[in-house]
Design an enzyme around this catalytic site. Structure first.
Site, PDB file in Angstrom:
ATOM      1  N   LYS A  11      -2.493   1.761 -31.625  1.00 27.19           N
ATOM      2  CA  LYS A  11      -1.821   0.940 -30.619  1.00 27.19           C
ATOM      3  C   LYS A  11      -0.344   1.376 -30.474  1.00 27.19           C
ATOM      4  O   LYS A  11       0.167   2.138 -31.317  1.00 27.19           O
ATOM      5  CB  LYS A  11      -1.920  -0.533 -31.026  1.00 27.19           C
ATOM      6  CG  LYS A  11      -3.369  -1.045 -31.090  1.00 27.19           C
ATOM      7  CD  LYS A  11      -3.415  -2.517 -31.495  1.00 27.19           C
ATOM      8  CE  LYS A  11      -4.837  -3.013 -31.646  1.00 27.19           C
ATOM      9  NZ  LYS A  11      -4.875  -4.444 -32.022  1.00 27.19           N
ATOM     10  N   TYR A  51     -10.171  -5.411 -23.479  1.00 28.99           N
ATOM     11  CA  TYR A  51     -10.078  -6.690 -24.191  1.00 28.99           C
ATOM     12  C   TYR A  51     -10.721  -7.831 -23.399  1.00 28.99           C
ATOM     13  O   TYR A  51     -10.422  -8.998 -23.654  1.00 28.99           O
ATOM     14  CB  TYR A  51      -8.617  -7.013 -24.504  1.00 28.99           C
ATOM     15  CG  TYR A  51      -8.088  -6.273 -25.723  1.00 28.99           C
ATOM     16  CD1 TYR A  51      -8.739  -6.349 -26.961  1.00 28.99           C
ATOM     17  CD2 TYR A  51      -6.930  -5.501 -25.647  1.00 28.99           C
ATOM     18  CE1 TYR A  51      -8.262  -5.676 -28.076  1.00 28.99           C
ATOM     19  CE2 TYR A  51      -6.443  -4.831 -26.777  1.00 28.99           C
ATOM     20  CZ  TYR A  51      -7.116  -4.924 -27.980  1.00 28.99           C
ATOM     21  OH  TYR A  51      -6.650  -4.267 -29.102  1.00 28.99           O
ATOM     22  N   PHE A  59      -3.793 -15.690 -26.347  1.00 29.41           N
ATOM     23  CA  PHE A  59      -2.976 -14.500 -26.603  1.00 29.41           C
ATOM     24  C   PHE A  59      -3.304 -13.343 -25.664  1.00 29.41           C
ATOM     25  O   PHE A  59      -2.700 -12.271 -25.774  1.00 29.41           O
ATOM     26  CB  PHE A  59      -3.130 -14.052 -28.070  1.00 29.41           C
ATOM     27  CG  PHE A  59      -4.556 -13.762 -28.494  1.00 29.41           C
ATOM     28  CD1 PHE A  59      -5.164 -12.551 -28.196  1.00 29.41           C
ATOM     29  CD2 PHE A  59      -5.280 -14.715 -29.198  1.00 29.41           C
ATOM     30  CE1 PHE A  59      -6.467 -12.291 -28.592  1.00 29.41           C
ATOM     31  CE2 PHE A  59      -6.590 -14.461 -29.598  1.00 29.41           C
ATOM     32  CZ  PHE A  59      -7.181 -13.242 -29.285  1.00 29.41           C
ATOM     33  N   ARG A  87     -14.196   0.092 -39.480  1.00 30.85           N
ATOM     34  CA  ARG A  87     -13.656  -1.274 -39.580  1.00 30.85           C
ATOM     35  C   ARG A  87     -13.154  -1.554 -41.003  1.00 30.85           C
ATOM     36  O   ARG A  87     -12.158  -2.258 -41.197  1.00 30.85           O
ATOM     37  CB  ARG A  87     -14.732  -2.297 -39.197  1.00 30.85           C
ATOM     38  CG  ARG A  87     -15.168  -2.235 -37.741  1.00 30.85           C
ATOM     39  CD  ARG A  87     -14.188  -2.902 -36.803  1.00 30.85           C
ATOM     40  NE  ARG A  87     -14.108  -4.325 -36.984  1.00 30.85           N
ATOM     41  CZ  ARG A  87     -13.439  -5.136 -36.153  1.00 30.85           C
ATOM     42  NH1 ARG A  87     -12.802  -4.636 -35.080  1.00 30.85           N
ATOM     43  NH2 ARG A  87     -13.386  -6.421 -36.377  1.00 30.85           N
ATOM     44  N   THR A  93      -8.265  -8.290 -39.318  1.00 27.76           N
ATOM     45  CA  THR A  93      -7.433  -8.437 -38.110  1.00 27.76           C
ATOM     46  C   THR A  93      -6.030  -8.930 -38.461  1.00 27.76           C
ATOM     47  O   THR A  93      -5.046  -8.451 -37.904  1.00 27.76           O
ATOM     48  CB  THR A  93      -8.113  -9.432 -37.142  1.00 27.76           C
ATOM     49  OG1 THR A  93      -9.436  -8.964 -36.876  1.00 27.76           O
ATOM     50  CG2 THR A  93      -7.342  -9.552 -35.843  1.00 27.76           C
ATOM     51  N   ARG A 104      -4.424  -1.541 -41.997  1.00 25.38           N
ATOM     52  CA  ARG A 104      -3.603  -2.726 -41.701  1.00 25.38           C
ATOM     53  C   ARG A 104      -2.993  -3.303 -42.978  1.00 25.38           C
ATOM     54  O   ARG A 104      -1.860  -3.798 -42.976  1.00 25.38           O
ATOM     55  CB  ARG A 104      -4.442  -3.774 -40.975  1.00 25.38           C
ATOM     56  CG  ARG A 104      -4.742  -3.392 -39.518  1.00 25.38           C
ATOM     57  CD  ARG A 104      -5.772  -4.333 -38.912  1.00 25.38           C
ATOM     58  NE  ARG A 104      -5.994  -4.118 -37.493  1.00 25.38           N
ATOM     59  CZ  ARG A 104      -7.036  -4.600 -36.834  1.00 25.38           C
ATOM     60  NH1 ARG A 104      -7.955  -5.328 -37.464  1.00 25.38           N
ATOM     61  NH2 ARG A 104      -7.180  -4.364 -35.546  1.00 25.38           N
ATOM     62  N   ASN A 114      -0.859  -5.036 -35.058  1.00 30.78           N
ATOM     63  CA  ASN A 114      -1.685  -4.617 -36.201  1.00 30.78           C
ATOM     64  C   ASN A 114      -2.150  -3.168 -36.117  1.00 30.78           C
ATOM     65  O   ASN A 114      -3.157  -2.788 -36.705  1.00 30.78           O
ATOM     66  CB  ASN A 114      -2.831  -5.605 -36.449  1.00 30.78           C
ATOM     67  CG  ASN A 114      -3.790  -5.707 -35.285  1.00 30.78           C
ATOM     68  OD1 ASN A 114      -3.694  -4.946 -34.322  1.00 30.78           O
ATOM     69  ND2 ASN A 114      -4.740  -6.625 -35.377  1.00 30.78           N
ATOM     70  N   HIS A 117      -6.971  -0.227 -33.397  1.00 32.51           N
ATOM     71  CA  HIS A 117      -8.189  -0.888 -32.919  1.00 32.51           C
ATOM     72  C   HIS A 117      -9.392  -0.071 -33.367  1.00 32.51           C
ATOM     73  O   HIS A 117      -9.344   1.159 -33.383  1.00 32.51           O
ATOM     74  CB  HIS A 117      -8.189  -0.954 -31.384  1.00 32.51           C
ATOM     75  CG  HIS A 117      -9.532  -1.308 -30.823  1.00 32.51           C
ATOM     76  ND1 HIS A 117      -9.949  -2.618 -30.692  1.00 32.51           N
ATOM     77  CD2 HIS A 117     -10.582  -0.538 -30.429  1.00 32.51           C
ATOM     78  CE1 HIS A 117     -11.196  -2.623 -30.215  1.00 32.51           C
ATOM     79  NE2 HIS A 117     -11.591  -1.384 -30.047  1.00 32.51           N
ATOM     80  N   GLU A 128     -16.788   1.007 -25.153  1.00 27.50           N
ATOM     81  CA  GLU A 128     -15.388   1.432 -25.249  1.00 27.50           C
ATOM     82  C   GLU A 128     -15.245   2.953 -25.125  1.00 27.50           C
ATOM     83  O   GLU A 128     -14.303   3.431 -24.487  1.00 27.50           O
ATOM     84  CB  GLU A 128     -14.779   0.924 -26.561  1.00 27.50           C
ATOM     85  CG  GLU A 128     -14.637  -0.595 -26.550  1.00 27.50           C
ATOM     86  CD  GLU A 128     -14.187  -1.213 -27.866  1.00 27.50           C
ATOM     87  OE1 GLU A 128     -13.946  -2.434 -27.879  1.00 27.50           O
ATOM     88  OE2 GLU A 128     -14.081  -0.481 -28.880  1.00 27.50           O
TER      89      GLU A 128
HETATM   90  P1  DAT Z   1      -9.840  -6.776 -34.123  1.00 24.69           P
HETATM   91  O1  DAT Z   1      -8.725  -5.959 -33.510  1.00 24.69           O
HETATM   92  O2  DAT Z   1      -9.741  -6.810 -35.626  1.00 24.69           O
HETATM   93  O3  DAT Z   1     -11.206  -6.385 -33.633  1.00 24.69           O
HETATM   94  P2  DAT Z   1     -10.057  -9.131 -32.418  1.00 24.69           P
HETATM   95  O4  DAT Z   1     -11.067  -8.369 -31.631  1.00 24.69           O
HETATM   96  O5  DAT Z   1     -10.435 -10.500 -32.889  1.00 24.69           O
HETATM   97  O6  DAT Z   1      -9.577  -8.301 -33.689  1.00 24.69           O
HETATM   98  O7  DAT Z   1      -8.717  -9.296 -31.564  1.00 24.69           O
HETATM   99  C1  DAT Z   1      -8.233  -8.208 -30.801  1.00 24.69           C
HETATM  100  C2  DAT Z   1      -6.750  -8.118 -30.986  1.00 24.69           C
HETATM  101  O8  DAT Z   1      -6.142  -9.266 -30.417  1.00 24.69           O
HETATM  102  C3  DAT Z   1      -6.278  -8.106 -32.436  1.00 24.69           C
HETATM  103  O9  DAT Z   1      -6.304  -6.813 -33.000  1.00 24.69           O
HETATM  104  C4  DAT Z   1      -4.898  -8.647 -32.328  1.00 24.69           C
HETATM  105  C5  DAT Z   1      -5.000  -9.642 -31.183  1.00 24.69           C
HETATM  106  N1  DAT Z   1      -5.225 -10.999 -31.695  1.00 24.69           N
HETATM  107  C6  DAT Z   1      -6.369 -11.512 -32.192  1.00 24.69           C
HETATM  108  N2  DAT Z   1      -6.226 -12.783 -32.572  1.00 24.69           N
HETATM  109  C7  DAT Z   1      -4.927 -13.085 -32.286  1.00 24.69           C
HETATM  110  C8  DAT Z   1      -4.133 -14.265 -32.444  1.00 24.69           C
HETATM  111  N3  DAT Z   1      -4.638 -15.370 -32.967  1.00 24.69           N
HETATM  112  N4  DAT Z   1      -2.834 -14.189 -32.043  1.00 24.69           N
HETATM  113  C9  DAT Z   1      -2.309 -13.062 -31.518  1.00 24.69           C
HETATM  114  N5  DAT Z   1      -3.013 -11.931 -31.342  1.00 24.69           N
HETATM  115  C10 DAT Z   1      -4.292 -11.941 -31.723  1.00 24.69           C
HETATM  116 MG    MG Z   2     -12.095  -6.607 -31.797  1.00 26.73          MG
END
Ligand code: DAT
Ligand code: MG
Length: 152
Positions: A11, A51, A59, A87, A93, A104, A114, A117, A128
């Site tokens: 990212k 996303y 968010f 992963r 996350t 991470r 973080n 991805h 994707e």
């Molecule tokens: P991951 O990236 O581990 O697959 P995710 O798909 O649940 O996690 O979320 C996508 C991204 O969105 C994550 O890397 C960071 C952001 N994100 C997730 N939950 C969040 C939150 N509660 N507040 C802010 N950003 C968040």
């Molecule tokens: Mg995800």
């Protein structure tokens, strides 16, 4: 184990912080095969599709703002069990909950920054990869040390 492909992206925070090499080396050293690699500043349309599953989350717009704020390094990695293994290499996350030794866990503290991805399953990986890459951007190749990496 089946040979799989997964989509991984460094990212904008990872790029800005100079962590590209540190992250690439973890996948290379693990033994996965690099199939595609490019740096781009994602369009809003691409980021919103990527996303899309989070569209209703509070968010979402901040996440899209962030991911479109600068260059992203997009990658496709291949190997046995690479989707779940990536992963695990990436970690939880929430970086403060990610185990030390994970990307991470070692390199981030903020959920909104973080660093990386990774696709979370086979359907997401296929979606994707086709969203971020054209087929001509993906290399079919056999590493010369392949027999040392995979079960024969
Ligand atoms: P991951 O990236 O581990 O697959 P995710 O798909 O649940 O996690 O979320 C996508 C991204 O969105 C994550 O890397 C960071 C952001 N994100 C997730 N939950 C969040 C939150 N509660 N507040 C802010 N950003 C968040
Ligand atoms: Mg995800």
């Amino acid at each position: 184990m089946t040979v799989e492909r997964t989509f991984v992206a460094i990212k904008p925070d990872g790029v800005q912080r100079g962590l590209i090499g540190e992250i690439l080396i973890r996948f290379e050293h693990k033994g996965f095969k690099l199939i595609g690699l490019k740096q781009l500043v994602p369009t809003r349309e691409l980021a919103e599709k990527h996303y899309g599953v989070h569209r209703e989350r509070p968010f979402f717009s901040g996440l899209v703002d962030f991911i479109t704020s600068g260059p992203v390094v997009a990658m496709v990695w291949e190997g046995d069990g690479v989707i779940s293994s990536a992963r695990k290499l990436i970690g939880a996350t929430k970086p403060l909950e990610a185990e030390p030794g994970t990307i991470r866990g070692d390199l981030a503290i903020n959920i909104g920054r973080n660093v990386i991805h990774g696709s979370d399953g086979p359907d997401t990986a296929a979606f994707e990869i086709s969203l971020w890459f054209n087929s001509e951007e993906l290399s079919e190749w056999t590493p010369s040390d392949q027999s040392w990496r995979v079960e024969s």
